[in-house]
Scaffold this active site. Structure first.
Site, mmCIF file in Angstrom:
data_model
loop_
_atom_site.group_PDB
_atom_site.id
_atom_site.type_symbol
_atom_site.label_atom_id
_atom_site.label_comp_id
_atom_site.label_asym_id
_atom_site.label_seq_id
_atom_site.Cartn_x
_atom_site.Cartn_y
_atom_site.Cartn_z
ATOM 1 N N HIS A 88 36.924 -75.022 41.175
ATOM 2 C CA HIS A 88 37.935 -75.885 40.556
ATOM 3 C C HIS A 88 38.444 -76.857 41.607
ATOM 4 C CE1 HIS A 88 41.225 -77.144 37.960
ATOM 5 N NE2 HIS A 88 41.942 -77.185 39.077
ATOM 6 N N ASP A 167 49.130 -72.112 28.262
ATOM 7 C CA ASP A 167 49.094 -73.184 29.271
ATOM 8 C C ASP A 167 49.021 -74.553 28.606
ATOM 9 O OD1 ASP A 167 48.821 -74.329 31.957
ATOM 10 O OD2 ASP A 167 46.870 -74.929 31.170
ATOM 11 N N ARG A 174 55.561 -79.672 30.297
ATOM 12 C CA ARG A 174 55.857 -80.044 31.695
ATOM 13 C C ARG A 174 55.639 -81.524 31.914
ATOM 14 N NH1 ARG A 174 51.779 -76.672 34.642
ATOM 15 N NH2 ARG A 174 52.492 -77.829 36.456
ATOM 16 N N SER A 189 49.069 -72.264 36.048
ATOM 17 C CA SER A 189 48.355 -73.049 35.038
ATOM 18 C C SER A 189 46.849 -73.047 35.332
ATOM 19 C CB SER A 189 48.920 -74.481 35.049
ATOM 20 O OG SER A 189 48.078 -75.365 34.373
ATOM 21 N N LYS A 193 43.634 -70.268 33.453
ATOM 22 C CA LYS A 193 42.414 -70.738 32.775
ATOM 23 C C LYS A 193 41.167 -70.183 33.455
ATOM 24 C CE LYS A 193 44.288 -74.822 33.063
ATOM 25 N NZ LYS A 193 44.849 -76.163 33.002
HETATM 26 N N1 URA Z 1 45.988 -79.000 36.561
HETATM 27 C C1 URA Z 1 46.284 -77.973 35.738
HETATM 28 O O1 URA Z 1 45.416 -77.440 35.062
HETATM 29 N N2 URA Z 1 47.545 -77.554 35.686
HETATM 30 C C2 URA Z 1 48.541 -78.097 36.418
HETATM 31 O O2 URA Z 1 49.664 -77.654 36.324
HETATM 32 C C3 URA Z 1 48.217 -79.170 37.254
HETATM 33 C C4 URA Z 1 46.918 -79.609 37.318
#
Ligand code: URA
Length: 429
Positions: A88, A167, A174, A189, A193
Site C-alpha cells: 500500500h 471506513d 472526515r 482507515s 482495509k
Molecule cells: N487513505 C485512506 O485509505 N485513509 C485515510 O485516512 C487516508 C488515506
C-alpha cells in the site's frame, strides 16, 4: 433504542473530549452503531474531532481498527496456494509503482492481491491509471478477484462495498469535517482495509515530502510505525519503507502516460528512480513471503511483463491496444541554462490534476490522456528555452490554470542538487 443510543453517544463524545480512554466495548458499539445508521453524522463528527485532538491510546486504536474490519466481510484467500503479500502506498505524484510491482512480485512466486482506490486531489489513483487501458475492468466480485489471483498470481481491483464499510462512511465524514489529518484515523482507515483484504504480508510505502500526504519525516515515521504495529498485532506480517516524494517519481504523471511508463519499466527500460523504489519494495515483499528470488532479473528478462499482460487480459483489458492520446500538447521551457535543481512534486501533481488527470470530487470523471511528462529531472543539465515539461490535455482551456500551478515549480542553478536517497528509512514490526 434510538433515543437511548443518542444519549450513550453523547456520553462517549464527552468522555473522549475530556481525555478518558474508551473501552473496547464502547468503541465496538460506536463503530457498529454508526455503520448501521444508528448514530447521526453530527455525533460522529464531534467524536472524530475529539479523536483528532486527543488521539487514540494503543488499546483504543486496536479496538477501533478491529471494529472497522468487523463492520464488513473479511476476504478468505485460503484458496490461493502461494504466499500472499500486498503493498500500500500513501500516494505520491507519478506513483505508478503498483502497476509494475504486482506483476513483478507475482513473477517471483508470490500472490499479490491488490485492492486499490481512485485518486482524489493531486495524487492519482491506481485504478484511474489502469482504466486508461481499453476494456480493463476494476470492479470484480470477490470470486472473480480470487480467480484472477489464482490463475495469474496478481490482481489489481476496486475494493467491494462489503470491505470495511465503516471506513467508507467514516472517511467521507472526515473529508468534510477537517479530520482526515489524524495519524490514528489514517492508520486505522488504511489498515482496516488491508486486514479485511486477507493478505498474509503487507509492505507500506509511506511517502514523505511536499508531493505526499505526509510532508514531515517525523509524522511519516509515526504513521508507518503505527500501521506496522496494527498489522503485526492483527497477524499480518507488515513492514514499511519511508520513501522520498519531493519530485515526481519517474517522468510521467497522469493516467495513460503512467501506464506507458510502467510498461517500459516492465520491459527493463524504466527511469532509475522508479526502478529503485519498485525493487526496494519488491525485495521487502518477497522477504515477507519467504521467497528468495532476485526481482531485478524479472524486470529485464520479460517474465514480469508477461505477468502484467496476463493480469490485464484476465480483467478484460487489451494490453496491445493503443492508449488514449491527448488532443493538445504544450511545453514549459527552461528560463535559463544550468542544472535543474528542483521540480516540485506538489506543483506537478496539481498541474496534471488541472489538465484533467485527477478529480476534485469523488464522482468526477478523469481524462485518461491528460497529464504531464517531465522531460528533464533534477540532476540534469538544461539550456535556456529547452522544454522541461510537456503538458497534455483534451481540453485546451485547461492549460492556463495548469501553468499557474507550475509558476514556481522549476529551479535552475549553477550547481547540481545534492544527491539524496530515495529510500529514507525501513520500519519493521
Ligand atoms: N487513505 C485512506 O485509505 N485513509 C485515510 O485516512 C487516508 C488515506
Amino acid at each position: 433504542m434510538a433515543e437511548a443510543g443518542r444519549h450513550v453517544a453523547v456520553e462517549l463524545i464527552r468522555a473522549k473530549r475530556d481525555g478518558r480512554t474508551l473501552t473496547g466495548d464502547e468503541i465496538r458499539w460506536l463503530i457498529a452503531a454508526y455503520t448501521a445508521g444508528d448514530i447521526a453524522d453530527e455525533q460522529m463528527s464531534a467524536l472524530l474531532m475529539a479523536v483528532f485532538f486527543r488521539g487514540l491510546a494503543p488499546a483504543e486504536l486496536r479496538a477501533w481498527t478491529a471494529a472497522m474490519v468487523a463492520s464488513g466481510e473479511r476476504l478468505d484467500l485460503g484458496a490461493v496456494s502461494l504466499p500472499t503479500v500486498d503493498k500500500h502506498s500513501t500516494g505520491g505524484v507519478g506513483d505508478k509503482v503498483s502497476l509494475v510491482l504486482a506483476p513483478l512480485v507475482a513473477s517471483c512466486g508470490a500472490a499479490v492481491p491488490q485492492l486499490s482506490g481512485r485518486g482524489l486531489g493531486h495524487t492519482g489513483g491506481t485504478l484511474d491509471k489502469l482504466e486508461a487501458i481499453p476494456g480493463w475492468r476494476a470492479g470484480l466480485s470477490a470470486a472473480e478477484m480470487i480467480a484472477v489471483l489464482r490463475s495469474e498470481g496478481c490482481v489489481i481491483c476496486a475494493a467491494g462495498a462489503d470491505l470495511a464499510p465503516a471506513d467508507r462512511k467514516l472517511y467521507a465524514l472526515r473529508d468534510v469535517t477537517g479530520t482526515v489529518e489524524s495519524i490514528p484515523l489514517i492508520a486505522s482507515s488504511i489498515m482496516s482495509k488491508k486486514i479485511a483484504e486477507g493478505t498474509s504480508g503487507l509492505v507500506l510505502d509511506v511517502k514523505v515530502g511536499n508531493g505526499a500526504f505526509m510532508t514531515e519525516i517525523t509524522a511519516a515515521r509515526l504513521l508507518a510505525q503505527t500501521m506496522v504495529g496494527l498489522g503485526t498485532e492483527a497477524g499480518v506480517r507488515t513492514a514499511a519503507l519511508l520513501t522520498r516524494m519531493d519530485i515526481p517519481l519517474g517522468r510521467a504523471v497522469g493516467n495513460a502516460v503512467e501506464v506507458e511508463e510502467a510498461v517500459a519499466t516492465l520491459r527493463g527500460e524504466g527511469p532509475p528512480d522508479l526502478v529503485a523504489v519498485t525493487l526496494a519494495l519488491a525485495r521487502e515483499m518477497l522477504a515477507l513471503a519467504g521467497i528468495d528470488a532476485d526481482p531485478a532479473a524479472a524486470l529485464t528478462d520479460g517474465t514480469a511483463l508477461d505477468r502484467y499482460r496476463r493480469m490485464i487480459a484476465a480483467q478484460g483489458g487489451d494490453p496491445d491496444a493503443p492508449l488514449p492520446r491527448a488532443r493538445h500538447v504544450e511545453q514549459v521551457t527552461a528560463a535559463s541554462s544550468g542544472w535543474l535543481r528542483r521540480l516540485d512534486a506538489f506543483a506537478v501533481g496539481v498541474a496534471a490534476w488541472r489538465l484533467g488527470a485527477g478529480r476534485a470530487r469523488k464522482e468526477d470523471p478523469v481524462s485518461a490522456a491528460a497529464g504531464v511528462l517531465c522531460l528533464a529531472k533534477p540532476g540534469e543539465r538544461v539550456e535556456a528555452g529547452q522544454p522541461v515539461l510537456e503538458l497534455r490535455a483534451d481540453d485546451e482551456s485547461r492549460f492556463a490554470r495548469s501553468r499557474e500551478a507550475l509558476a514556481n515549480a522549476i529551479e535552475i542553478g549553477p550547481e547540481p542538487p545534492a544527491a539524496a536517497p530515495l529510500v529514507l528509512e525501513r520500519i519493521t514490526g
